[in-house]
Write an enzyme that holds these catalytic residues in place. Structure first.
Site, PDB file in Angstrom:
ATOM      1  N   SER A 253       0.833  -1.217   0.000  1.00 28.24           N
ATOM      2  CA  SER A 253       0.000   0.000   0.000  1.00 28.24           C
ATOM      3  C   SER A 253       0.863   1.261   0.000  1.00 28.24           C
ATOM      4  O   SER A 253       0.645   2.170  -0.811  1.00 28.24           O
ATOM      5  CB  SER A 253      -0.972   0.002   1.180  1.00 28.24           C
ATOM      6  OG  SER A 253      -0.306  -0.229   2.395  1.00 28.24           O
ATOM      7  N   HIS A 283      -2.113  -8.804   1.775  1.00 29.59           N
ATOM      8  CA  HIS A 283      -1.797  -7.552   2.492  1.00 29.59           C
ATOM      9  C   HIS A 283      -2.972  -7.230   3.432  1.00 29.59           C
ATOM     10  O   HIS A 283      -3.360  -8.053   4.256  1.00 29.59           O
ATOM     11  CB  HIS A 283      -1.506  -6.470   1.443  1.00 29.59           C
ATOM     12  CG  HIS A 283      -0.932  -5.186   1.975  1.00 29.59           C
ATOM     13  ND1 HIS A 283      -0.324  -5.072   3.198  1.00 29.59           N
ATOM     14  CD2 HIS A 283      -0.899  -3.919   1.432  1.00 29.59           C
ATOM     15  CE1 HIS A 283       0.080  -3.813   3.380  1.00 29.59           C
ATOM     16  NE2 HIS A 283      -0.266  -3.105   2.332  1.00 29.59           N
ATOM     17  N   HIS A 329       5.270 -12.697   7.498  1.00 33.85           N
ATOM     18  CA  HIS A 329       5.512 -11.302   7.098  1.00 33.85           C
ATOM     19  C   HIS A 329       6.731 -11.246   6.195  1.00 33.85           C
ATOM     20  O   HIS A 329       7.656 -12.043   6.348  1.00 33.85           O
ATOM     21  CB  HIS A 329       5.732 -10.402   8.326  1.00 33.85           C
ATOM     22  CG  HIS A 329       5.505  -8.957   8.019  1.00 33.85           C
ATOM     23  ND1 HIS A 329       6.492  -8.140   7.536  1.00 33.85           N
ATOM     24  CD2 HIS A 329       4.385  -8.190   8.102  1.00 33.85           C
ATOM     25  CE1 HIS A 329       5.991  -6.937   7.339  1.00 33.85           C
ATOM     26  NE2 HIS A 329       4.718  -6.929   7.664  1.00 33.85           N
ATOM     27  N   ARG A 338       2.323  -4.726  16.650  1.00 35.31           N
ATOM     28  CA  ARG A 338       0.948  -4.245  16.443  1.00 35.31           C
ATOM     29  C   ARG A 338      -0.041  -5.326  16.884  1.00 35.31           C
ATOM     30  O   ARG A 338      -1.131  -5.035  17.371  1.00 35.31           O
ATOM     31  CB  ARG A 338       0.727  -3.883  14.965  1.00 35.31           C
ATOM     32  CG  ARG A 338       1.665  -2.793  14.466  1.00 35.31           C
ATOM     33  CD  ARG A 338       1.555  -2.604  12.962  1.00 35.31           C
ATOM     34  NE  ARG A 338       1.888  -3.809  12.229  1.00 35.31           N
ATOM     35  CZ  ARG A 338       1.774  -3.974  10.916  1.00 35.31           C
ATOM     36  NH1 ARG A 338       1.313  -2.988  10.177  1.00 35.31           N
ATOM     37  NH2 ARG A 338       2.121  -5.101  10.327  1.00 35.31           N
ATOM     38  N   ASP A 384      -2.814  -8.431  11.382  1.00 33.07           N
ATOM     39  CA  ASP A 384      -4.157  -8.826  10.956  1.00 33.07           C
ATOM     40  C   ASP A 384      -4.725 -10.005  11.737  1.00 33.07           C
ATOM     41  O   ASP A 384      -5.930 -10.253  11.705  1.00 33.07           O
ATOM     42  CB  ASP A 384      -4.141  -9.162   9.458  1.00 33.07           C
ATOM     43  CG  ASP A 384      -3.729  -7.968   8.622  1.00 33.07           C
ATOM     44  OD1 ASP A 384      -4.244  -6.864   8.889  1.00 33.07           O
ATOM     45  OD2 ASP A 384      -2.885  -8.116   7.719  1.00 33.07           O
TER      46      ASP A 384
HETATM   47  N1  CMX Z   1       0.800 -19.638   5.839  1.00 28.25           N
HETATM   48  C1  CMX Z   1       1.291 -20.569   4.979  1.00 28.25           C
HETATM   49  N2  CMX Z   1       2.346 -20.400   4.201  1.00 28.25           N
HETATM   50  C2  CMX Z   1       3.000 -19.224   4.331  1.00 28.25           C
HETATM   51  C3  CMX Z   1       2.586 -18.230   5.232  1.00 28.25           C
HETATM   52  C4  CMX Z   1       1.427 -18.465   5.996  1.00 28.25           C
HETATM   53  N3  CMX Z   1       0.922 -17.554   6.820  1.00 28.25           N
HETATM   54  N4  CMX Z   1       3.435 -17.187   5.125  1.00 28.25           N
HETATM   55  C5  CMX Z   1       4.338 -17.513   4.189  1.00 28.25           C
HETATM   56  N5  CMX Z   1       4.067 -18.750   3.694  1.00 28.25           N
HETATM   57  C6  CMX Z   1       4.728 -19.426   2.594  1.00 28.25           C
HETATM   58  C7  CMX Z   1       4.643 -18.570   1.345  1.00 28.25           C
HETATM   59  O1  CMX Z   1       3.359 -18.700   0.718  1.00 28.25           O
HETATM   60  C8  CMX Z   1       5.782 -19.085   0.527  1.00 28.25           C
HETATM   61  O2  CMX Z   1       5.369 -20.302  -0.037  1.00 28.25           O
HETATM   62  P1  CMX Z   1       5.834 -20.723  -1.533  1.00 28.25           P
HETATM   63  O3  CMX Z   1       7.321 -20.881  -1.447  1.00 28.25           O
HETATM   64  O4  CMX Z   1       5.095 -21.983  -1.779  1.00 28.25           O
HETATM   65  O5  CMX Z   1       5.431 -19.599  -2.436  1.00 28.25           O
HETATM   66  C9  CMX Z   1       6.827 -19.394   1.600  1.00 28.25           C
HETATM   67  O6  CMX Z   1       6.110 -19.551   2.843  1.00 28.25           O
HETATM   68  C10 CMX Z   1       7.865 -18.303   1.778  1.00 28.25           C
HETATM   69  O7  CMX Z   1       7.202 -17.086   2.010  1.00 28.25           O
HETATM   70  P2  CMX Z   1       7.883 -15.949   2.923  1.00 28.25           P
HETATM   71  O8  CMX Z   1       9.154 -15.543   2.253  1.00 28.25           O
HETATM   72  O9  CMX Z   1       7.954 -16.379   4.329  1.00 28.25           O
HETATM   73  O10 CMX Z   1       6.810 -14.791   2.890  1.00 28.25           O
HETATM   74  P3  CMX Z   1       6.618 -13.648   1.800  1.00 28.25           P
HETATM   75  O11 CMX Z   1       7.545 -12.540   2.136  1.00 28.25           O
HETATM   76  O12 CMX Z   1       6.680 -14.188   0.419  1.00 28.25           O
HETATM   77  O13 CMX Z   1       5.110 -13.224   2.057  1.00 28.25           O
HETATM   78  C11 CMX Z   1       3.225 -12.737   3.394  1.00 28.25           C
HETATM   79  C12 CMX Z   1       4.720 -12.523   3.214  1.00 28.25           C
HETATM   80  C13 CMX Z   1       2.702 -11.791   4.488  1.00 28.25           C
HETATM   81  C14 CMX Z   1       2.508 -12.375   2.083  1.00 28.25           C
HETATM   82  C15 CMX Z   1       2.973 -14.213   3.768  1.00 28.25           C
HETATM   83  O14 CMX Z   1       3.577 -14.484   5.020  1.00 28.25           O
HETATM   84  C16 CMX Z   1       1.502 -14.564   3.818  1.00 28.25           C
HETATM   85  O15 CMX Z   1       0.938 -14.930   2.788  1.00 28.25           O
HETATM   86  N6  CMX Z   1       0.855 -14.477   5.031  1.00 28.25           N
HETATM   87  C17 CMX Z   1      -0.565 -14.704   5.145  1.00 28.25           C
HETATM   88  C18 CMX Z   1      -1.363 -13.500   4.651  1.00 28.25           C
HETATM   89  C19 CMX Z   1      -1.220 -12.340   5.620  1.00 28.25           C
HETATM   90  O16 CMX Z   1      -1.413 -12.463   6.821  1.00 28.25           O
HETATM   91  N7  CMX Z   1      -0.943 -11.149   5.063  1.00 28.25           N
HETATM   92  C20 CMX Z   1      -0.894  -9.910   5.857  1.00 28.25           C
HETATM   93  C21 CMX Z   1       0.512  -9.403   6.156  1.00 28.25           C
HETATM   94  C22 CMX Z   1       0.475  -8.107   6.939  1.00 28.25           C
HETATM   95  C23 CMX Z   1      -0.157  -7.019   6.122  1.00 28.25           C
HETATM   96  O17 CMX Z   1       0.457  -6.602   5.133  1.00 28.25           O
HETATM   97  O18 CMX Z   1      -1.272  -6.612   6.434  1.00 28.25           O
END
Ligand code: CMX
Length: 454
Positions: A253, A283, A329, A338, A384
């Site tokens: 964002s 996000h 994250h 937070r 979140d």
């Molecule tokens: N559940 C399951 N798998 C997860 C996970 C979770 N909560 N968080 C990361 N992973 C997975 C990723 O999908 C990725 O899998 P692939 O290799 O199969 O693609 C792997 O672990 C590595 O990811 P990462 O490097 O740890 O995380 P990223 O930096 O790529 O992504 C985020 C960060 C937040 C998008 C991810 O942790 C996620 O999808 N979390 C759940 C959604 C969420 O809560 N988003 C809100 C974040 C805060 C905000 O911005 O508001």
């Protein structure tokens, strides 16, 4: 030509906040100019192929002094941790939380405001609060089942005709003055967001029974009033807007807002786009997804709180098809402060809430499961995971509205950044792309794992 806002070049008195901001910008400019002109070729980082293909993690290519995110400590706003912010800022009279207006003063100037400063900013917002009728007409013309984030983004976008930045730009203002109409546009827009948000909520979910704003209330108090939710929801709103305001510049964002504004698009275009980026499930939309997911578990459990063993099974089953919302994250490598601030609020105000009990069990079972699964770099909860439960507790059960709350908060931080972007003359953003063949060529030339610049 007479301008309809206060410019530093005009004789009209500036507000305290604007005057102070202008002093700060003037004092800061030489630092940025010196870095750029004298040290522009000093190397900051290398870029790997993984970073290039994998979403630019950790590449240092944005500057902000408004907040900093340490992976292990979490966010600091202008150098202050969340507990410090909540402790140091003047509180709204008789309430536990500081005012959003005072917090915005801190974001913008880097200084803790006095009570008098807060009153002055509150008055600034109050003067600019009136939402033009055409915004409500646009919202009413949209299908009632439009997502609240779509409506929120559209409402902000349709206000674009109000932009003073555009007017001044067309008049040929100097680049040194860009920050000024950006400031005016930002305050004009921010002051309207609580009413726009509450209007969308009441239109969609409370039978179109709109509650008029109360001119005597602060940003958070007025939002709670227009939502039709009793105290302490005013403090929930203040806490929520403060916590979600800023998370340095690389998140989707904030980065979207910065990117769009870098083309000298005005704040209305930039914030509407910022809201669109926030509306993705990876996000800001994750806060709605958390509640939706918990409700699904609750349904299966017939309303009973699952045991840790039962919850573990739900988590593993979920992982077969999707991520666990509210966990993980891109930068953080520990529990999000937070999350902790909201958890503290829950422990104090709603310790026996059944959904909080779910969230609490999840806090115990999810991190070990994500560690065992071995994919997520950060197995800990983010903001979140905890935010929806508080909203639910105070009767806001329409969870697809939750990201609008995030958006109102995030608008504060993004706006402060965009005003400073203009003040320091940050450039049009334009990274370079390469082709897959170029990457393969780099690898072939390197003949080793050593990263080589394309
Ligand atoms: N559940 C399951 N798998 C997860 C996970 C979770 N909560 N968080 C990361 N992973 C997975 C990723 O999908 C990725 O899998 P692939 O290799 O199969 O693609 C792997 O672990 C590595 O990811 P990462 O490097 O740890 O995380 P990223 O930096 O790529 O992504 C985020 C960060 C937040 C998008 C991810 O942790 C996620 O999808 N979390 C759940 C959604 C969420 O809560 N988003 C809100 C974040 C805060 C905000 O911005 O508001």
């Amino acid at each position: 030509m007479k301008s309809d806002y206060n410019s530093p070049n005009q004789e009209r008195a500036m507000s305290n906040l604007k005057e102070k901001l202008f002093e700060k910008i003037k004092a800061w400019r030489p630092r940025t100019t010196k870095l750029l002109k004298e040290y522009g070729d000093v190397k900051l980082d290398d870029v790997t192929i993984e970073q290039c293909i994998g979403g630019m993690r950790d590449i240092k290519c944005l500057v902000t002094d408004i907040s900093y995110l340490d992976p292990f400590e979490g966010i600091r706003f202008r150098g202050f941790t969340i507990p410090e912010v909540l402790e140091k800022l003047p509180k709204v009279k008789g309430r536990e939380m500081p005012s959003v207006e005072g917090f915005f003063y801190l974001l913008l100037t880097g200084d803790v405001p006095t009570a008098g400063d807060v009153d002055a900013v509150t008055e600034e917002f109050r003067k600019r609060r009136q939402v033009p009728k055409y915004v409500f007409d646009v919202l009413r013309a949209m299908p009632r089942d439009s997502h609240p984030m779509t409506m929120f983004s559209a409402a902000i976008l349709c206000l674009q005709r109000e932009s003073l930045f555009v007017k001044r730009y067309n008049e040929g203002m100097s680049k040194m003055d860009y920050w000024d109409p950006m400031y005016e546009d930002a305050l004009n827009l921010l002051a309207k967001l609580p009413e726009i948000g509450a209007y969308i909520f009441r239109l969609k979910y409370r039978g179109d029974k709109i509650i008029a704003p109360d001119a005597n209330l602060d940003f958070g108090g007025n939002f709670a009033h227009m939502m039709g939710i009793e105290k302490p929801y005013d403090d929930v709103a203040r806490l929520y807007f403060i916590l979600h305001s800023d998370h340095e510049s690389g998140n989707v964002s904030a980065h979207t807002g910065h990117l769009v504004a870098s083309a000298l698009s005005d704040i209305y275009y930039s914030l509407s786009a910022m809201i669109d980026g926030l509306a993705g499930p990876l996000h800001g939309l994750a806060n709605q997804e958390v509640l939706r997911w918990i409700m699904g578990v609750m349904d299966k459990m017939g309303g009973k709180t699952p045991t840790e063993e039962e919850m573990k099974k739900f988590v593993w089953d979920t992982l077969k098809t999707q991520v666990i919302p509210g966990y993980g994250h891109a930068v953080l490598r520990k529990t999000d402060p937070r999350y902790m601030a909201q958890r503290d609020f829950c422990l104090k105000h709603l310790p026996n809430d059944p959904i909080f009990a779910y969230v609490d069990v999840l806090y115990k079972v999810v991190p070990p499961i994500l560690k065992e699964q071995g994919k997520a770099k950060n197995p800990w909860p983010n903001v979140d995971a905890q935010s929806g439960v508080i909203q639910w507790h105070y009767g806001l059960k329409e969870y697809d509205f939750y990201t609008v709350l995030f958006g109102i908060g995030r608008a504060l931080g993004v706006s402060a950044n965009l005003i400073w972007d203009r003040g320091l003359g940050y450039a049009l953003e334009r990274p370079k792309s390469v082709t897959t063949a170029m990457l393969e060529e780099v690898v072939a030339k390197a003949g080793s794992k050593t990263p080589v610049k394309a």
